[in-house]
Each structure stands twice: as structure tokens, then as C-alpha cells.
Write an enzyme that holds these catalytic residues in place. Sequence first.
Site, PDB file in Angstrom:
ATOM      1  N   HIS A  62       0.822  -1.219   0.000  1.00 37.52           N
ATOM      2  CA  HIS A  62       0.000   0.000   0.000  1.00 37.52           C
ATOM      3  C   HIS A  62       0.854   1.267   0.000  1.00 37.52           C
ATOM      4  CE1 HIS A  62      -2.994   2.993   0.967  1.00 37.52           C
ATOM      5  NE2 HIS A  62      -2.445   3.204   2.166  1.00 37.52           N
ATOM      6  N   HIS A  86       3.942   6.735   5.595  1.00 35.67           N
ATOM      7  CA  HIS A  86       2.762   7.463   6.081  1.00 35.67           C
ATOM      8  C   HIS A  86       1.902   6.698   7.083  1.00 35.67           C
ATOM      9  CE1 HIS A  86       0.435   5.268   2.938  1.00 35.67           C
ATOM     10  NE2 HIS A  86      -0.601   5.526   3.718  1.00 35.67           N
ATOM     11  N   GLU A  90       0.772   5.289  12.795  1.00 38.78           N
ATOM     12  CA  GLU A  90      -0.593   4.866  13.111  1.00 38.78           C
ATOM     13  C   GLU A  90      -0.690   3.371  13.386  1.00 38.78           C
ATOM     14  OE1 GLU A  90      -4.795   4.954  10.720  1.00 38.78           O
ATOM     15  OE2 GLU A  90      -3.334   6.516  10.261  1.00 38.78           O
ATOM     16  N   ASP A  91       0.078   2.567  12.637  1.00 42.36           N
ATOM     17  CA  ASP A  91      -0.113   1.111  12.670  1.00 42.36           C
ATOM     18  C   ASP A  91       1.050   0.313  13.251  1.00 42.36           C
ATOM     19  OD1 ASP A  91      -2.563   1.535  11.434  1.00 42.36           O
ATOM     20  OD2 ASP A  91      -1.740   1.329   9.420  1.00 42.36           O
ATOM     21  N   ASP A 153      -3.173   8.406  -0.912  1.00 40.23           N
ATOM     22  CA  ASP A 153      -3.548   7.322   0.002  1.00 40.23           C
ATOM     23  C   ASP A 153      -5.010   6.929  -0.215  1.00 40.23           C
ATOM     24  OD1 ASP A 153      -3.578   5.609   2.324  1.00 40.23           O
ATOM     25  OD2 ASP A 153      -4.448   7.257   3.463  1.00 40.23           O
ATOM     26  N   ASP A 273     -27.176  15.002 -24.313  1.00 36.08           N
ATOM     27  CA  ASP A 273     -27.305  15.616 -25.635  1.00 36.08           C
ATOM     28  C   ASP A 273     -26.629  16.982 -25.692  1.00 36.08           C
ATOM     29  OD1 ASP A 273     -28.574  13.452 -26.594  1.00 36.08           O
ATOM     30  OD2 ASP A 273     -30.581  14.317 -26.642  1.00 36.08           O
TER      31      ASP A 273
END
Length: 720
Positions: A62, A86, A90-91, A153, A273
Amino acid sequence: MDSATNKPEQEKPEERLAKLLYEALKSYLEPKQIEEVERAYRFAAEAHIDQYRVSGERYICHPLSVALVLTEIRMDQAGIVAALLHDVLEDTPVTKEMLADEFGENIAELVDGVSKLSHIQFRSKAEAQAESMRKMFLAMASDLRVIMIKLADRLHNMRTLGVMKPVKQRRIADETLGIYAPLANRLGMNNIRLELEDLGFKARYPVRRRVLEEAVKRARGNRKELVSKIEIGIKTRLINAGIECRVVGREKHLYSIYRKMINRRVNFSEVFDVYAFRIITDRVDSCYRALGAVHNLYSPIPGKFKDYIALSKANGYQSLHTILKGPHGVPIEIQIRTKEMHGVAETGIAAHWLYKSTGKETQVRAHEWLRNLLDSHEESGDSMEFIENLKVDLTPKEIYLFSPKGDIIKVPMGSTAVDFAYAVHTDIGNRCVAAKVNKRVVPLNTRLKNGDAVEIITASWARPNPAWLNYVSSIKARTGIRTYLKNFKEKEAIELGEKLLEKELNVLGKTYDEISGERIIGLLEELGLPSLDALLGEIGLGNRMALLTARRLTHKEGDEGIKLESGKDRDTESPLVIRGTEGMVVNLANCCKPIPGDPIIGLFNPGKGVVVHHQGCRNVAESKKNNRNWLEVAWASKTEGQFVVEIRVEVLNQRGALAAIASAISAVDSNIENITMDDHDGHTSTDFIRLAVADRLHLSKVMRKLRALPAILKIVRVMS
């Protein structure tokens, strides 16, 4: 020997993506910079080593894909490194300090700006997302690469959304269509905006998108001949005029068609149209020459020409737009712009990295927009309100208005005279009382049209009306009004608290100046309040009793259980004086509508201040029974303004009766605010009339005048 043993080992997805990334970077980065990117990749791969995505692939795929998206706009080395890293804050266990030590403070700030707030507990998931979004916008204000990484992201997440559960797909698609696609549009990044819209549309409304796609395919075959004829005609006319340019047909995007069908409530054929072409020239003057050429070829439709070159959009977009009546009366949409304008229109703030000579103005505009947005929300502590206001502010549709000096003022479409006033200056908005539009006096809630000349009339005594919040459109106006009212209420509460405390100190034979500073500080510490203003504000809002505070300041015991309504030691000779213009913390009760001359009493409403009632009001007796806090109040010898009062009139049903009542009220300088009628039996009716009067004497004149009318059977004042 088994031939399989000689088979080369299959390349892993992350290895393939890394190779693609390095190849793309070789076209514009130096070898040393690419080495730093490789180091960031190894760091991220190690941090995410045991993590996998829902699709089953390694998580590092990712960040690599996000970095690859950014190479398309030639993002610099720092942006690519931050994209690879990035998600580590967070993870993974990696901290911001660790990142700063390894890659520098700049990279750590970029990564932190993109990361969600995961270490704070929120009441709901929506609030957590809103606060993370607010945090990201704060980071964007100092470095636009934050939003570039976030959009890349989101784009990759949308490309791989199919593996998610349908409920989660719809939630993410809603967020993408509601915030991220409009944000890309607001920053001029058209290519990313279109892909986000298409992917969001596919995830949110898969059946509608499929039906629309099939309808477009069927209609496209019937249009080829006419499209070719129009394109050849435009090219030929421009060549004959000696204009060097490129003419391309524009395919309408599915989500754009869908939104137009929904917003305009029209069917597919009415939207599809329309034949769309773009003319790209080499110089600005060629754009205007090309406009003249196509206007000579086909008749322009009046009112459909827009010059976004002279007056560019807020996101920096520049182009000439016109609609022509083509062969067989079909509408033809034409956009005319230079190559540089086209680059900025497609990539927006990313043009700074793609084309080194252009895009700077777009970045300046983006920074200015972000700064204004954040300034507007500094006073707001509510992240959910921030998101709601952001959604409004992301709508780029604007109108252009003229000030009396001829200055051009941009405001959102649907703006009122109040929005215009705040767009000129916050002080003008705070003091506006009326407006002139095209030299005619209009109400402040008048909706303005493109090209209107607006003049705002101000007064030194004026202040914002809370009712303005019901119709203003711009974030600047909304925030300006709320900020003023909040500060005004606080200031007013402090002033009222000071008056009430001074009054109670006088009852105890003391003055405010006689209280020592040490005693005040001691009481503030005891109550846990930061300042004297905070204490006075609490008193003014009715959250703390002035009598108890005065006794504590004068060291008198027996504070507990004291009730203001006991009244024996109260100085009824020095009541709080009511002038009628106190504002937000001293209010006249709606139930009994007291007016100057009425006997009155003040009831504390905690958090809101003092509510002034007529002494005969039913609610006063009920409040006294429930031991509610009250205080003595009295009208000032001179009151200001008009006061609303209600009367009940029994009237004979006869021609002209209502007109006679209105005429009689007007004759004694009163004004009807509202009137409701209840028909009894066809012969009589009961009318409830709300009037504006100066005082009780004025009301008695009105009632005497009405009693003299032949149609009036009975008249009484309504007290509750």
C-alpha cells in the site's frame, strides 16, 4: 531432475512495485535522493513486516502504491519518503521521535500530519474521524504535501475497495464523495478528483453506475457523425482565422452526468445531448480570438458566457466557457484555455512539481484558502462542526459582486448581504444594519446575484443578530457572527455579575474596593476558578449566587441554605436597573412579556442569566414555590427601544374591521408584529395581536383607541 526446480522464483508484489517506483523516480530525482527513498522503503517494510491488507497482500504494497501515485505528479524526495512511511505512526510501534531521528524533523512532521489521532479516546467513530481531519488541515496549512499524500492514500484505498464488506464500502465511498473528491477539486487537482468520483460512484451506487454506463455506450454510437462534423467545422474556422491551437472532444464523466440529472431533475438525454469541446491555444490573446471565431461559426446562447481567465476560480482554474447553438439546435459547450492553464486545470497545486514555471499562484491560493478556513474555525472547539462547515466551504461555486468603490468581491453562490458584509471585513459585518443592491435598499437576507453592486449600511451601535445564522451561506460570516455573540455574551455576563456582586456587598455594608486581593484570590482557589472574570461571569449567568459570594468575600458564616427569596436582609431600595437594551444575559420573559411600567422581578436561569418577568406572571409563583433564585429588579427612569406585548381582542365580523384596527394602532405610533385570528361563530372572532410599544402608558393609549371602535366588543392584555 524436475523441471520445476529450474524455474525462476516468482517476483513478489512488493518487489515489483518497488522496481516500478525506482524506475519512475529515475526520470526526475538524483541517485542520492533515490538512495534515501530506498532506505525509507526498507524502514517501512521492517515496521510493517507482519502486517497484511484485507486482500491478503503484504501491507507494504500500500505505501509503495501511494508513492507510485505521487510519482505521476513528480513529487519531490521528501514527499515520496513520507508517502512510504505514512502509516508507520498509526499502525506500528514507531514514534514520531524515532522518525525524526532517522529521517529528520521535516519528514516526521509530514507523516504525523497524515496520521489519524489514535491515542485519544472519542465519543464516537465519526468524532474521531472529524478530529483527525481537522488535524490534517492544520498540517496542510504549513505543508501542502500533506494533502497530496492523503489524496494519493485515499485514491489507492478506493482502487482496492472491492475486498471490503459492502457496508464499509458505502461508508468510505460517502466520505470520498463528500470530502476527498471536493477537496481535490478545491485544490484544482482535476485528474485525481475525477478518478475519486468514479470509484466512489461505483462503490456507493453500483447499479445506477452500470445502468448509466450502458446508456452512454448506446448513445455514443449515434453521436459519432455529428461530433465529427462539429469538430471539423471548429478546426476549419480556427485555421482560417490563423489561430494555432488544438481542438479535442470532451467526454462527460458518469458521476458528472449523474449529479446533473439529480440536481436539475432532468432525464439522461437532456444531459447527454450536449456536445463538449476544448480548445487549447499557446497564448492568452489567442483564447479571446478563438472565442470570437467560434461565436461567428455558431450562435452563442445569451447568458452562458463566463470569463474565468479575467476572474479565475478560487482554486486557480482559468478558462473561457461558452455555450453555442450548433447544427439542428444542439447545444455545444466550449472551453478555451492556454497550455499552461490546461496543466493547472488538470493538476492544480501539483502543477508546482510537474511544471516548475507554473502552479505557484495556485499554491498561494490554496495556502490562503487553508489559512482563512483555519482562522474561521479557531474559535470552534467542535470537530463535527468543523467537518460540516468544511463540506460547505469545499463547494467552489462562487459569484462576483462589486463594492461601491468598484472592487470585486467573491462570495459563495446563495450568499446574502450579510455574507457580503463579512467578506469585505468582519467589522463591517458586525455593524451592518441594511444594504443597497444596485442602489435599492433591500433586507439583509436578500440573496445576491452575480454582478450585483452592493453597498452595506452600518451603525456604530449595531451588533450581529443570532437570526442571521439561519440564512448566511459563507463560513466567514457564520464564524464571525458566532464569535461575536460568544464574546459579547461573556463580556455582558461579567458586567452583570459585577453589578450583582456590588449590589450584594452594599447590602452587607461593604464596597467592591474594600475587598482585599488576597481574599479574592483565596476564594477563586477555593472555587477552582482561573480568574475574577470567570467568577463574575458565573454570577452573571446565574450559575453562582451573588449573595453567597458576597458573604464569603466578607467572611460571613452561614452560607449554606441561604435563599435569596428570604428577603429580610435584602436591600430592596437598590434593585438591578433594567433599561431594555441589556442584550443576551438579561432577557425579557416570553411568557408574560413585561414592558416598562409593569411591576417586575428577575429570575436566574442557570447558564443563561437573568430573565425578567411581570410580578403577576404564573411562572414567578411556580418558581418561588420551587425555591428558584430571584432578585429585585426595576425599570430605569428612561428605557430604550420597543417592547413586544400581546393583546386579545374580541371583534364583530364586519367589513373593514381589521383595517380599522390596524389604522387605530398606527395612529398612536405602534406597530403590529403579528396577528392570529380565531373565528367563533361567523359573527365574532378573537384576534391575538402582538404589538411593539414603548411602555405601559403607550399600551393604554393603544387600548383606549381600540375600545373606541364600534366593532370592538372586548380587549384585554395577554399575560401568559
